[in-house]
Design a protein around this motif. Sequence first.
Motif, mmCIF file in Angstrom:
data_model
loop_
_atom_site.group_PDB
_atom_site.id
_atom_site.type_symbol
_atom_site.label_atom_id
_atom_site.label_comp_id
_atom_site.label_asym_id
_atom_site.label_seq_id
_atom_site.Cartn_x
_atom_site.Cartn_y
_atom_site.Cartn_z
ATOM 1 N N PHE A 136 -9.276 2.374 -4.631
ATOM 2 C CA PHE A 136 -8.102 2.987 -5.248
ATOM 3 C C PHE A 136 -8.505 4.130 -6.182
ATOM 4 C CE2 PHE A 136 -4.779 3.176 -8.574
ATOM 5 C CZ PHE A 136 -3.684 3.458 -7.775
ATOM 6 N N SER A 137 -9.554 3.904 -6.993
ATOM 7 C CA SER A 137 -9.983 4.940 -7.945
ATOM 8 C C SER A 137 -10.448 6.202 -7.210
ATOM 9 C CB SER A 137 -11.097 4.416 -8.845
ATOM 10 O OG SER A 137 -12.200 3.978 -8.064
ATOM 11 N N GLN A 138 -11.142 6.003 -6.067
ATOM 12 C CA GLN A 138 -11.603 7.153 -5.270
ATOM 13 C C GLN A 138 -10.411 7.905 -4.687
ATOM 14 O OE1 GLN A 138 -14.135 5.076 -2.512
ATOM 15 N NE2 GLN A 138 -15.994 5.499 -3.687
ATOM 16 N N TYR A 139 -9.432 7.126 -4.228
ATOM 17 C CA TYR A 139 -8.232 7.733 -3.650
ATOM 18 C C TYR A 139 -7.508 8.592 -4.695
ATOM 19 C CZ TYR A 139 -3.537 8.263 -1.798
ATOM 20 O OH TYR A 139 -2.339 8.804 -1.385
ATOM 21 N N VAL A 140 -7.344 8.034 -5.914
ATOM 22 C CA VAL A 140 -6.649 8.763 -6.982
ATOM 23 C C VAL A 140 -7.392 10.062 -7.305
ATOM 24 C CG1 VAL A 140 -6.009 8.718 -9.431
ATOM 25 C CG2 VAL A 140 -5.573 6.725 -8.000
ATOM 26 N N THR A 141 -8.730 9.968 -7.429
ATOM 27 C CA THR A 141 -9.525 11.169 -7.732
ATOM 28 C C THR A 141 -9.379 12.198 -6.619
ATOM 29 O OG1 THR A 141 -11.119 9.859 -8.991
ATOM 30 C CG2 THR A 141 -11.863 12.017 -8.219
ATOM 31 N N ARG A 142 -9.451 11.742 -5.369
ATOM 32 C CA ARG A 142 -9.344 12.675 -4.225
ATOM 33 C C ARG A 142 -7.991 13.373 -4.208
ATOM 34 N NH1 ARG A 142 -7.432 12.196 0.838
ATOM 35 N NH2 ARG A 142 -7.266 9.929 0.830
ATOM 36 N N VAL A 143 -6.904 12.609 -4.389
ATOM 37 C CA VAL A 143 -5.561 13.203 -4.365
ATOM 38 C C VAL A 143 -5.404 14.196 -5.516
ATOM 39 C CG1 VAL A 143 -3.095 12.696 -4.640
ATOM 40 C CG2 VAL A 143 -4.509 11.257 -3.176
ATOM 41 N N ARG A 144 -5.903 13.828 -6.677
ATOM 42 C CA ARG A 144 -5.799 14.726 -7.834
ATOM 43 C C ARG A 144 -6.546 16.046 -7.584
ATOM 44 N NH1 ARG A 144 -6.331 10.284 -12.795
ATOM 45 N NH2 ARG A 144 -4.112 10.357 -13.347
ATOM 46 N N LEU A 145 -7.763 15.929 -7.078
ATOM 47 C CA LEU A 145 -8.571 17.138 -6.900
ATOM 48 C C LEU A 145 -8.071 18.001 -5.747
ATOM 49 C CD1 LEU A 145 -12.090 15.684 -7.728
ATOM 50 C CD2 LEU A 145 -10.650 17.120 -9.149
ATOM 51 N N GLU A 146 -7.559 17.381 -4.701
ATOM 52 C CA GLU A 146 -6.970 18.165 -3.610
ATOM 53 C C GLU A 146 -5.744 18.920 -4.110
ATOM 54 O OE1 GLU A 146 -6.382 15.443 -0.387
ATOM 55 O OE2 GLU A 146 -8.517 15.446 0.166
ATOM 56 N N HIS A 147 -4.967 18.261 -4.966
ATOM 57 C CA HIS A 147 -3.809 18.918 -5.570
ATOM 58 C C HIS A 147 -4.281 20.091 -6.444
ATOM 59 C CE1 HIS A 147 0.272 19.164 -7.288
ATOM 60 N NE2 HIS A 147 -0.350 19.441 -8.441
ATOM 61 N N ILE B 3 0.840 -1.206 0.000
ATOM 62 C CA ILE B 3 0.000 0.000 0.000
ATOM 63 C C ILE B 3 0.871 1.252 0.000
ATOM 64 C CG2 ILE B 3 -1.799 1.274 1.238
ATOM 65 C CD1 ILE B 3 -2.588 -1.474 -0.093
ATOM 66 N N SER B 4 1.964 1.214 0.745
ATOM 67 C CA SER B 4 2.898 2.349 0.745
ATOM 68 C C SER B 4 3.426 2.597 -0.659
ATOM 69 C CB SER B 4 4.072 2.083 1.694
ATOM 70 O OG SER B 4 3.600 1.938 3.003
ATOM 71 N N LYS B 5 3.734 1.530 -1.347
ATOM 72 C CA LYS B 5 4.228 1.664 -2.726
ATOM 73 C C LYS B 5 3.164 2.270 -3.623
ATOM 74 C CE LYS B 5 7.799 -1.804 -2.881
ATOM 75 N NZ LYS B 5 8.470 -2.804 -3.650
ATOM 76 N N MET B 6 1.908 1.841 -3.438
ATOM 77 C CA MET B 6 0.818 2.355 -4.264
ATOM 78 C C MET B 6 0.621 3.853 -4.026
ATOM 79 S SD MET B 6 -1.956 -0.736 -3.986
ATOM 80 C CE MET B 6 -3.092 -0.159 -5.238
ATOM 81 N N ILE B 7 0.722 4.261 -2.772
ATOM 82 C CA ILE B 7 0.542 5.681 -2.441
ATOM 83 C C ILE B 7 1.669 6.516 -3.040
ATOM 84 C CG2 ILE B 7 0.603 7.313 -0.498
ATOM 85 C CD1 ILE B 7 -1.079 5.141 1.053
ATOM 86 N N ARG B 8 2.909 5.983 -2.967
ATOM 87 C CA ARG B 8 4.049 6.688 -3.586
ATOM 88 C C ARG B 8 3.861 6.753 -5.097
ATOM 89 N NH1 ARG B 8 7.186 3.715 -0.045
ATOM 90 N NH2 ARG B 8 7.937 2.320 -1.692
ATOM 91 N N LEU B 9 3.353 5.661 -5.661
ATOM 92 C CA LEU B 9 3.147 5.589 -7.106
ATOM 93 C C LEU B 9 2.139 6.644 -7.562
ATOM 94 C CD1 LEU B 9 3.858 3.917 -9.671
ATOM 95 C CD2 LEU B 9 1.831 2.556 -9.212
ATOM 96 N N VAL B 10 1.058 6.820 -6.802
ATOM 97 C CA VAL B 10 0.052 7.837 -7.147
ATOM 98 C C VAL B 10 0.685 9.223 -7.135
ATOM 99 C CG1 VAL B 10 -2.102 8.952 -6.416
ATOM 100 C CG2 VAL B 10 -1.905 6.454 -6.372
ATOM 101 N N ALA B 11 1.493 9.496 -6.120
ATOM 102 C CA ALA B 11 2.150 10.809 -6.026
ATOM 103 C C ALA B 11 3.082 11.037 -7.212
ATOM 104 C CB ALA B 11 2.922 10.903 -4.712
ATOM 105 N N ASP B 12 3.813 9.982 -7.585
ATOM 106 C CA ASP B 12 4.777 10.110 -8.690
ATOM 107 C C ASP B 12 4.095 10.207 -10.052
ATOM 108 O OD1 ASP B 12 6.790 9.961 -6.853
ATOM 109 O OD2 ASP B 12 7.216 7.815 -7.184
ATOM 110 N N GLU B 13 2.935 9.551 -10.192
ATOM 111 C CA GLU B 13 2.293 9.425 -11.507
ATOM 112 C C GLU B 13 1.007 10.242 -11.621
ATOM 113 O OE1 GLU B 13 3.457 7.701 -14.102
ATOM 114 O OE2 GLU B 13 5.200 6.874 -13.062
ATOM 115 N N LEU B 14 0.894 11.288 -10.810
ATOM 116 C CA LEU B 14 -0.349 12.062 -10.780
ATOM 117 C C LEU B 14 -0.726 12.622 -12.152
ATOM 118 C CD1 LEU B 14 -2.192 12.544 -8.361
ATOM 119 C CD2 LEU B 14 -1.235 14.835 -8.160
#
Length: 368
Positions: free
Chosen positions: A303-314, A258-269
């Motif tokens: 995961f899809s909700q997390y990606v959308t949330r991180v993107r929109l918060e950014h 999960i840590s890797k996935m979270i780092r991956l989202v940050a890197d691949e936003l």
Amino acid sequence: MYKVLLADDERIILEGMAEIIEWEALGVSLIGKAQNGNEAYDKILNNQPHIVITDVKMPGMDGLELIKKVSAANPSVQFIVLSGFGEFEYAKEAMKYGVKHYLLKPCNEQQIISSLEEIIAELKQHDMRQKRTAHLKHELDHIRSFAADQYLEGLIAGVAQLSPPPSLAGKKVRLLIVKGEQSIDSAVREALGSALTAVCSSGDWTVLAVEENAAEKAADVFTDYQMAISQTGELRHAGQLFRDTVEASGDLHGSAVISKMIRLVADELANPNLSLKWAAKDMLFMNPDYLGKLFKQETGEKFSQYVTRVRLEHAMKQLKIRRDASVSDIAEEIGFGDNPKYFSLVFKKYTGLTPSEFRRKQGGASAG
């Protein structure tokens, strides 16, 4: 029981042969009668007899044409040819198609029986050879499979200087590493077929070496299990592939992945292809269904909700602090590519405001 078909345009001969010969005593069954070549051909195609007894001269399609057509479609069919006096040219032509039994009319019951017995003996020998060949192939496949499994087990265990079985030298594979000892039963082997190169157990894992293009198919067999998939490599490097994959997937331990996935989202936003399937198969080499369940279990969020949330918060943060950046620029930075309209729709659904309205509310100028 072998099947026989009779073909003769003379009804008396046809019925006579059918009645006088004790077919079952010979180990065959009479499955049909035809009075011309066309009828015979149709019945041969539909009923697949092993032996055809045919007259040479028949209306529509003669016996010779029948032999040619049937030999082209099914060369294993055996023929007994009946002909009248002075038709030797037909006999010579029939022999070109492998016909060995050529009887001159009028022929008696015993001549037909003798020809049938010879053909039946040949068919039995052929069937026995096929059975022996199939049995030997099965045994050989079993030996090869055992040798491949032992070889893989040695590689995973780190046994040095192992030589691969000849059939596996240089073979390219991917490893499917499944947590726990799994039963690789006949159903699994059947599902994967020849794509399964070898399988073994190693401590807490079951390791399957599969052909490189069959990794996703193999992963589908173990959808509900914790698992990882290696990069492609030669089977002889399976030990290193195994160690690299287990290490990369955090020993298949949930929180590390999960840590890797979270780092991956940050890197691949900014990557429009960022998705669970992409992350699982192209970056983490794991089963997407399992990874999705693990992420939801650990974070409480899809995961899809997390990606959308991180993107929109950014995006909200950027709209506040970068007053001159256009909405299009920000949309591109968070993976919406060249689709700012879709970004605005998603943004409004999340915040209740369009990006421009959000920016105005924050007291900034509206750009783009």
